[in-house]
Design an enzyme around this catalytic site. Structure first.
Site, PDB file in Angstrom:
ATOM      1  CE1 TYR A  44      -4.654  -2.173   4.515  1.00 36.85           C
ATOM      2  CE2 TYR A  44      -3.760   0.038   4.212  1.00 36.85           C
ATOM      3  CZ  TYR A  44      -4.218  -1.159   3.682  1.00 36.85           C
ATOM      4  OH  TYR A  44      -4.230  -1.335   2.310  1.00 36.85           O
ATOM      5  CB  SER A 102      -0.914   0.023   1.235  1.00 38.46           C
ATOM      6  OG  SER A 102      -1.614   1.253   1.328  1.00 38.46           O
TER       7      SER A 102
END
Length: 729
Positions: free
Chosen positions: A610, A597
């Site tokens: 996350y 990400s």
């Protein structure tokens, strides 16, 4: 005649008057062909051809002309449509006869024989682009309107017996004429024409080592005659079946199913690596009772060594398979050694076969690796350039085994002469057929596992990679979602040629599997399924991930933190680690792509678990690249927030984000429109001002899985629209 009047015992009577009667012309030929192709005891996939001589209107003059419609080269009777049939002016094709007869030398192996085939292009009716079959003369010179030429196992068993001519007379009397083996062409067509004139009552022909034809001026009668000829051969064989003494009786005992699976999944990648020395192959495993009876038998090695008898068979299976000398129950290492020595010897034997049989104008030697491997106690592994081809190769060797069974029951099996077999395998017309095949796609021969394929980036990646020819294993924690993606692909691209059956080994080019990547046993079982389905592995793409939002106080509890790392980091590691064991056994270069990400390098509030897990995933890519080099390349794709199609953006999270950023919305707005609104907001934060979508990630993953970036490993490819905060420092 009716099915009852025919009294058929071994073939299926599929003709239905209510379906056929509304049809006319070529449509009736298509119907008859499909009915013959539906019964695999009548002919094999892609084999056989049917024809009708029909009155058509000439497109230039409008005058009625007689046209020969014949199944085209490379088509399949079961699936053929109108565009699968070549059309030729019959008078022009027959006018080629004096040209052939005027040749100083003529016969099945003379230059004039092969020179006749290109002449068909001057006989094409209505600019039909479909190339006609090399069997066209078998239809042209039969003085009947309809002809069915087939390759049924029962008939070939008679035609591959030492005393084939005597058996033909004994079974059929004057109903069927006999022609010894001769390659397809004008010469055999004229021979059949002469024999029909001498035997006007004959309703068909038995072709030595080849198959049979039936004929009639009525298409239904032609169909029924074919069934009758085949059924009589099958009945003759079954009356003499050797029962427990088939193939000499058993020599070995099969491994039980669980142990068979364990041994197969251990040796399949190793075997694939061996046979893929030149180009990669995809496998089909068969271990049913019939196949095990053959590989475990006393006579199996002898019969396999003789080779196949029908050209349609050995063009797929090579002249003979590799029969591995191994005693079921011995350790896997001894099997690996037997495979290594067996394949080495097979290559030497094939090179010797080529060098001793080649002609001055023979094409270059083809891949010398076996396409059929027989192992006592385990079964058969068939190989092809894709799953469809390996399935058909398996089907053809099953046909070869049935031919051997029938021939040994009624007489003695006789393989084709090796020189004649070579001349067919390397025939210029067969070579021309290979050259007409479309070029391979970028990911043809590749077996790719996409984890997270049920939605979002994973689904988009599955669709993108299969478009380039990849065999796609769609994996998701939700099996229904994985299966749905697989079905979307099948609906778009089909199951391929051959008939896909039940079970993993009989699957098509795409399957859907379930897997929990946080559980190593689940991952290992999934990869075992991949090996049974396709025989190996070329790339793994992990798009599965999880985002757990903090509670109202901004905290993520320990269990949610652990789950985030279990999926985003540990799960990716487990998948790569299990895949690496397969890659090492296979010995072929592989690929792993992880989805990380943009958040991995951009610190921000509200996604602590996350973001840090994705930062760990970034470094996992680098560590795995080092650990798995030089055989495997490991890279990552780092998207900015992908809202479209993502399971990480349910409606409540989208609404929470819109509220957080002060973006107004209507509560009645659909989920997709709300996601689009949020995606548009995120896009404004990037340099390109464009929403990041799953398809954008799929393109980057394609680059990494393919050979386009073959020297890139240990890197993260950002697909974020240009986030300045994410620039490398």
């Amino acid at each position: 005649m009716s099915e009852r009047e025919l009294q058929l015992s071994h073939v299926k009577y599929l003709w239905r008057d209510e379906d056929a009667e509304p049809l006319t012309g070529v449509d009736r030929l298509v119907y008859r062909s499909n009915k013959l192709g539906e019964d695999l005891t009548l002919t094999n996939t892609g084999g056989g051809n049917t024809s009708s001589k029909l009155i058509e209107s000439d497109p230039l003059t409008g005058d009625p002309v007689e046209v020969l419609w014949v199944k085209g080269s490379g088509g399949d009777l079961r699936t053929a449509k109108r565009d699968g049939f070549a059309s030729l002016y019959l008078d022009k094709v027959r006018a080629m006869k004096p040209r052939y007869l005027a040749a100083p030398q003529r016969g099945p192996k003379t230059p004039i024989e092969d020179d006749m085939y290109p002449m068909y292009s001057h006989c094409v009716f209505n600019l039909n682009p479909r190339a006609c079959s090399i069997d066209t003369p078998l239809h042209t010179f039969v003085p009947h309107q309809h002809v069915d030429h087939l390759h049924p196992n029962a008939v070939i068993a008679i035609a591959a017996s030492v005393n084939q001519e005597r058996l033909c007379r004994e079974i059929y009397g004057d109903d069927v004429i006999y022609v010894p083996w001769q390659r397809p062409g004008f010469d055999i067509g004229l021979m059949i024409e002469r024999l029909i004139a001498e035997n006007p009552r004959a309703r068909g022909v038995l072709l030595g080592h080849h198959g049979m034809s039936s004929w009639s001026n009525d298409d239904k009668t032609c169909y029924e005659t074919a069934l009758e000829i085949i059924d009589r051969a099958a009945s003759y064989i079954e009356a003499r079946d050797r029962g427990p003494r088939t193939f000499g009786g058993p020599r070995h005992t099969s491994l039980d199913p669980p142990r068979r699976r364990r041994v197969l999944t251990e040796i399949l990648p190793f075997l694939r690596g061996q046979v893929s020395a030149a180009r990669r192959f995809v496998g089909t495993v068969q271990d049913d009772d019939r196949m095990l009876r053959f590989v475990n038998s006393i006579d199996g090695p002898r019969l396999a060594a003789l080779g196949t008898s029908c050209p349609d068979h050995f063009l797929r299976t090579k002249i003979k398979p590799l029969f591995v000398e191994w005693t079921p129950g011995d350790d896997v290492e001894s099997l690996r050694a037997a495979l290594t020595s067996g394949i080495e010897q097979y290559r030497k034997d094939y090179a010797d076969y080529y060098s001793r049989r080649k002609r001055p104008d023979s094409p270059a030697m083809r891949d010398p690796n076996p396409t059929v491997v027989l192992i006592p106690g385990l079964g058969m592994i068939a190989w092809g350039k894709n799953k469809s081809e390996s399935r058909v190769t398996a089907e053809f060797y099953n046909c070869a085994i049935e031919v051997m069974r029938g021939a040994e029951a009624v007489d003695q099996y006789e393989a084709m002469d090796p020189q004649e077999a070579f001349d067919i395998e390397y025939w210029s017309l067969e070579e021309a057929k290979l050259r007409r095949l479309p070029p391979e796609k970028e990911l043809d021969r590749q077996i790719v596992v996409v984890i997270g394929a049920g939605a979002g980036i994973g689904k988009a990646t599955a669709h993108r990679l299969v478009k380039e020819g990849a065999h796609l294993v769609c994996v998701d924690r939700d099996k229904a979602a994985a299966a749905a993606t697989a079905q979307e692909i099948i609906a778009k691209y089909g199951e391929g040629i051959g008939v896909a059956g039940t079970g993993l080994s009989n699957c098509g080019p795409t399957i859907g599997l379930a897997c929990d990547i946080t559980n190593r046993e689940s991952v290992a079982a999934m990869f075992e399924d991949v090996l049974i389905a396709y025989g190996g592995l070329d790339a793994v793409v992990v798009t599965a991930g999880i985002f757990v939002p903090p509670d109202r106080t901004g905290r993520v509890d320990d269990s949610q933190w652990a789950l985030t790392y279990a999926i985003n980091v540990s799960g990716a590691y487990i998948v790569a680690d299990e895949a690496n064991e397969i890659f090492k056994r296979q010995g072929l270069p592989g690929n792993v792509v992880l989805t990380t990400s943009a958040n991995a390098v951009v610190a921000k509030k509200g996604s602590l678990a996350y973001d840090t897990s994705k930062a760990a995933a970034n470094h996992l890519v680098r560590e795995l690249a080092v650990e798995m080099a030089p055989l495997v390349r490991v890279n990552g794709v780092a998207p900015a927030t992908v809202v479209k199609g993502s399971t990480m953006f349910p409606r409540d999270r989208v609404i929470a984000s819109l509220t957080k950023y002060g973006i107004s919305f209507d509560e009645k707005t659909s989920d997709d429109d709300l996601r689009a609104l949020l995606a548009g907001f995120y896009a404004k934060r990037s340099l390109t001002q464009s929403p990041i979508e799953p398809e954008d990630q799929a393109e980057a993953i394609l680059l990494l899985v393919s050979q386009r970036l073959s020297k890139t490993t240990g890197h993260i490819v950002p697909v974020d629209g240009g986030l300045q905060d994410g620039f490398l420092r």
